[in-house]
Design an enzyme around this catalytic site. Sequence first.
Site, PDB file in Angstrom:
ATOM      1  CG  HIS A 129      74.515   6.983  43.960  1.00  0.00           C
ATOM      2  ND1 HIS A 129      75.396   6.409  42.886  1.00  0.00           N
ATOM      3  CD2 HIS A 129      73.661   5.919  44.048  1.00  0.00           C
ATOM      4  CE1 HIS A 129      74.948   5.128  42.581  1.00  0.00           C
ATOM      5  NE2 HIS A 129      73.893   4.868  43.326  1.00  0.00           N
ATOM      6  CB  CYS A 130      75.876  10.043  39.341  1.00  0.00           C
ATOM      7  SG  CYS A 130      76.555  11.601  39.899  1.00  0.00           S
ATOM      8  CB  ALA A 131      80.206   7.972  38.755  1.00  0.00           C
TER       9      ALA A 131
END
Length: 188
Positions: A129-131
């Site tokens: 994931h990222c933001a």
Amino acid sequence: MAPKISLSMPPSFNSMAAPTPASPSWRGPHSGVPLSVASSAPAPTEIVPNLFIADLGAAENPKLLIQLGITHVLSAMCGRVLLPANVPLAQLQLPLQDSPFAELAEYLPASTLFLSEALRDPKARVLVHCAQGISRSSSVVCAYLIAKYGWTPDQAVRFVKSKYAPADPNPGFVMQLGEYARSLNKTR
């Protein structure tokens, strides 16, 4: 300055055939796991068996992590990630900025190694994931596919987008995926 990491992969790393949606081992998005998360963000999506992509909200959602059986989390972002303390997870966090000029290439060997080591265990389920689940996370997943299957960056990006519509690595990251692919080709 981060230490230099070898770009070579373990010899057995490329031994699996590349997945396709038609292959018998392919399980569609979410593997049939019902998700009960009310959110405008897309649900975590399984790109290849046991490798999911999502946003920060998914990584910080204990109910969702348990539903998906997530065992490993790769966080491709700066800042604090509040993984649930009550869910046992192995984690790698890469301090990536979401900018075409951000350094991605130096983190790709470590991210690819983390993913490949985790996915050697058939019971492991990994969330990247990222933001927002758009550029950084999809770039890290693309790098894994490039290393695992010998794909070009274009093939990897198209495959990830075919499974997860929000995926959109920024142009600088796509260029660095090309550098990563060339460095891997030199060691093969």
